[in-house]
Design a protein around this motif. Structure first.
Motif, mmCIF file in Angstrom:
data_model
loop_
_atom_site.group_PDB
_atom_site.id
_atom_site.type_symbol
_atom_site.label_atom_id
_atom_site.label_comp_id
_atom_site.label_asym_id
_atom_site.label_seq_id
_atom_site.Cartn_x
_atom_site.Cartn_y
_atom_site.Cartn_z
ATOM 1 N N ILE A 102 0.842 -1.193 0.000
ATOM 2 C CA ILE A 102 0.000 0.000 0.000
ATOM 3 C C ILE A 102 0.875 1.240 0.000
ATOM 4 O O ILE A 102 1.887 1.302 0.696
ATOM 5 C CB ILE A 102 -0.902 0.046 1.253
ATOM 6 N N LYS A 103 0.446 2.235 -0.767
ATOM 7 C CA LYS A 103 1.065 3.558 -0.725
ATOM 8 C C LYS A 103 0.046 4.536 -0.146
ATOM 9 O O LYS A 103 -1.095 4.598 -0.597
ATOM 10 C CB LYS A 103 1.497 4.022 -2.121
ATOM 11 N N PHE A 104 0.478 5.272 0.866
ATOM 12 C CA PHE A 104 -0.328 6.335 1.467
ATOM 13 C C PHE A 104 0.203 7.642 0.880
ATOM 14 O O PHE A 104 1.347 8.009 1.134
ATOM 15 C CB PHE A 104 -0.145 6.354 2.985
ATOM 16 N N ILE A 129 7.024 6.531 15.567
ATOM 17 C CA ILE A 129 6.297 6.073 16.751
ATOM 18 C C ILE A 129 4.887 5.634 16.351
ATOM 19 O O ILE A 129 4.410 4.573 16.771
ATOM 20 C CB ILE A 129 6.264 7.172 17.832
ATOM 21 N N ALA A 130 4.209 6.433 15.526
ATOM 22 C CA ALA A 130 2.865 6.068 15.068
ATOM 23 C C ALA A 130 2.882 4.740 14.308
ATOM 24 O O ALA A 130 1.943 3.942 14.403
ATOM 25 C CB ALA A 130 2.283 7.177 14.192
ATOM 26 N N MET A 131 3.955 4.484 13.592
ATOM 27 C CA MET A 131 4.068 3.228 12.847
ATOM 28 C C MET A 131 4.183 2.015 13.777
ATOM 29 O O MET A 131 3.921 0.889 13.364
ATOM 30 C CB MET A 131 5.261 3.265 11.893
ATOM 31 N N LEU A 147 8.073 -1.296 6.531
ATOM 32 C CA LEU A 147 7.858 0.111 6.230
ATOM 33 C C LEU A 147 8.947 0.560 5.276
ATOM 34 O O LEU A 147 10.133 0.427 5.571
ATOM 35 C CB LEU A 147 7.908 0.935 7.516
ATOM 36 N N GLY A 148 8.538 1.071 4.125
ATOM 37 C CA GLY A 148 9.494 1.612 3.168
ATOM 38 C C GLY A 148 9.651 3.112 3.376
ATOM 39 O O GLY A 148 9.769 3.583 4.503
ATOM 40 N N CYS A 158 4.002 7.116 1.797
ATOM 41 C CA CYS A 158 4.437 6.090 2.748
ATOM 42 C C CYS A 158 4.173 4.735 2.108
ATOM 43 O O CYS A 158 3.099 4.515 1.540
ATOM 44 C CB CYS A 158 3.654 6.189 4.052
ATOM 45 N N GLU A 159 5.139 3.852 2.217
ATOM 46 C CA GLU A 159 5.031 2.524 1.621
ATOM 47 C C GLU A 159 4.947 1.479 2.732
ATOM 48 O O GLU A 159 5.891 1.327 3.508
ATOM 49 C CB GLU A 159 6.231 2.238 0.728
ATOM 50 N N LEU A 160 3.815 0.785 2.788
ATOM 51 C CA LEU A 160 3.610 -0.256 3.771
ATOM 52 C C LEU A 160 3.441 -1.586 3.059
ATOM 53 O O LEU A 160 2.785 -1.654 2.016
ATOM 54 C CB LEU A 160 2.366 0.016 4.612
ATOM 55 N N SER A 161 4.025 -2.620 3.651
ATOM 56 C CA SER A 161 3.967 -3.952 3.073
ATOM 57 C C SER A 161 3.603 -4.962 4.154
ATOM 58 O O SER A 161 4.161 -4.913 5.259
ATOM 59 C CB SER A 161 5.311 -4.295 2.457
#
Length: 166
Positions: A102-104, A129-131, A147-148, A158-161
């Protein structure tokens, strides 16, 4: 000058109202942590512990709503529902049985921290911290999380996998 670029695309009225609530929460989080720091507390340790706990109980709730624990496509439906996608201008890059990317493209939390005058360094730390919440959502759902790049570090998104734990 700030390196952070964080402009929303979706501007629907209800989306903006929810983002406004997120801005407010991000701001009081910053102010709460700033007061803890002024009083000599280890504000980062406190923030990480609290955010991690929050991610654990959010993850447990998502795990209950997630109907097929063998499918990340099914996880994506509860983690990134249609409204949530709008709040963060999310793009599902890949959604398969074994991978969710996902890209935010916008972060309301970062926008809240920017509006209160946080420095890029502070925003980067607060974002990480939020991550911890997302990391523990994944952990509670028996998923690996990567987290990328992040908006808070000057990336365009933001790149999440997420992947199943091996």
């Amino acid at each position: 000058m700030s390196k952070i670029q964080n402009k929303p695309v979706c501007r629907e009225a209800y989306v903006e109202k929810v983002r406004g609530a997120m801005h407010h929460r991000a701001q009081w989080l910053y102010l709460l942590l700033d007061e803890a720091k002024k009083r000599g507390a280890d504000w980062e340790e406190i923030a990480r512990a609290a955010t991690s706990r929050c991610g654990c109980f959010q993850g447990a709730g998502l795990y209950e709503d997630w109907t097929d624990h063998t499918s990340l496509k099914s996880f994506a439906e509860v983690f990134a529902d249609e409204d949530f996608k709008k709040y963060f201008d999310m793009e599902i890059v890949e959604s398969t049985e074994s991978s969710l990317q996902i890209k935010f493209h916008h972060c309301p939390l970062v926008a809240g921290w920017q509006a209160i005058g946080c420095s890029d360094e502070e925003i980067s730390k607060l974002c990480d911290i939020a991550m911890d919440g997302d990391r523990n959502i994944a952990n509670s759902c028996h998923l690996d999380f990567t987290l990328g790049d992040t908006i808070s570090n000057g990336a365009p998104c933001c790149e999440l996998s997420f992947r199943p734990k091996e």
